[in-house]
Design an enzyme around this catalytic site. Sequence first.
Site, PDB file in Angstrom:
ATOM      1  N   ASP A 231       0.908  -1.159   0.085  1.00  0.00           N
ATOM      2  CA  ASP A 231      -0.046   0.009  -0.142  1.00  0.00           C
ATOM      3  C   ASP A 231       0.878   1.178   0.124  1.00  0.00           C
ATOM      4  OD1 ASP A 231       0.742  -0.403   2.488  1.00  0.00           O
ATOM      5  OD2 ASP A 231      -0.915  -0.340   3.540  1.00  0.00           O
TER       6      ASP A 231
ATOM      7  N   LYS B 189       5.571   3.211  16.301  1.00  0.00           N
ATOM      8  CA  LYS B 189       4.244   4.051  16.869  1.00  0.00           C
ATOM      9  C   LYS B 189       4.728   4.974  18.069  1.00  0.00           C
ATOM     10  CE  LYS B 189       0.875   1.431  14.078  1.00  0.00           C
ATOM     11  NZ  LYS B 189       1.640   0.277  13.578  1.00  0.00           N
TER      12      LYS B 189
ATOM     13  N   ASP C 282       1.422   6.285   2.596  1.00  0.00           N
ATOM     14  CA  ASP C 282       0.890   4.863   2.597  1.00  0.00           C
ATOM     15  C   ASP C 282      -0.364   5.129   2.454  1.00  0.00           C
ATOM     16  OD1 ASP C 282      -0.713   3.349   4.282  1.00  0.00           O
ATOM     17  OD2 ASP C 282      -0.099   4.296   6.275  1.00  0.00           O
TER      18      ASP C 282
END
Length: 325
Positions: free
Chosen positions: A104, A155, A213
């Site tokens: 992606d 993250k 993304d």
Amino acid sequence: MKALVLIGGFGTRLRPITYAVPKQLIPLAGKPMLYHVLDLLPRDVDEVVLATGYKADEVDRFVRAHPPPFPVRTVAEAEPLGTGGGMKHAGGGLGETFYLLNSDVIASADLAALGATHRRSPRLGTMALAEVDDTRPYGVAALAEDDRITAFVEKPPPERAPSHWINAGLAVWSRRVLDRIPGGRAVSFEQEIVPGLLAEGVYGFRLRGFWDDAGTRERLLRSQRFLFEAGRAGDRHRPPGSSGPGPIAAAADATADGATFGGPVTLGRGVEVGSGAHLEDCVVMDGARVGRGARVVRSIVGPGAIVDDGRQVVDELVGAASGDR
Ligand code: GTP
């Protein structure tokens, strides 16, 4: 070299579209996301292995019907194994080093140069890194002066992000990494495995051009704009009787007599757009219908979905009413 492409995720951020179709088959600028990713690979790649899971049969059918410019093999997971588990499960026969691609990612990236950088000195892996302002959704790398990755945090909250350079989802790895992934269970490669590999030599490869993304509506449409601007659109057919600047990439049988296109638009096969409808910055997928006088802006209309006459659709993901869940 061979390439392993991870294509087994659920694409939750693009629901309800992804209830009907895996996100990698959503067309951007007239070509499915997956095929834009494959376009990045050097032409001498001799096999692409697709690690599939969610809607694996659809991916399989699609690549058989529309063969990419590489020999392709699909290896489906019965249960989602995560990125690391998917690598382990599908990674047999990959050779000494291999490309690892998320399916992606829309980017302007020279993967031949990534491969050459990887071969320049002994190392375990070379990860393409993109520079972003908001690192929160990504894995973030700390880099030494020679671009060796010294820390990798998945993250992190902004105050704990070691840099603005994030995992771009494009890499070259030695097959030895597969031995480090436990088998038979779901594993996140980025969270569970990569931090433990750094001591063996993992380097960053800084990307300078466009990177995104394309896993959310906003970013997918931003990627579509880039692909048109970069001249990387697929089918550039424009339906007869339509007007407006576009650009537009429509399937040959899409109809839009009397409609206007005010920005980048993809129309899939069999799409019908009614007279007086206005579309900009959107993707309308196979078999969908946009009614007369409707307005569709910054939105994705899923396969077979219907936008009623006169309806305003702005910043939406529109699924078919029946939903294919
Ligand atoms: P979201 O649910 O919207 O976050 O999308 P996603 O399911 O694609 O997850 P994410 O974007 O984090 O995944 C990164 C890449 O890994 C994508 O190319 C996914 O298709 C792929 N991926 C995620 N989970 C799996 C899995 O369990 N197996 C395989 N083979 N690939 C996966």
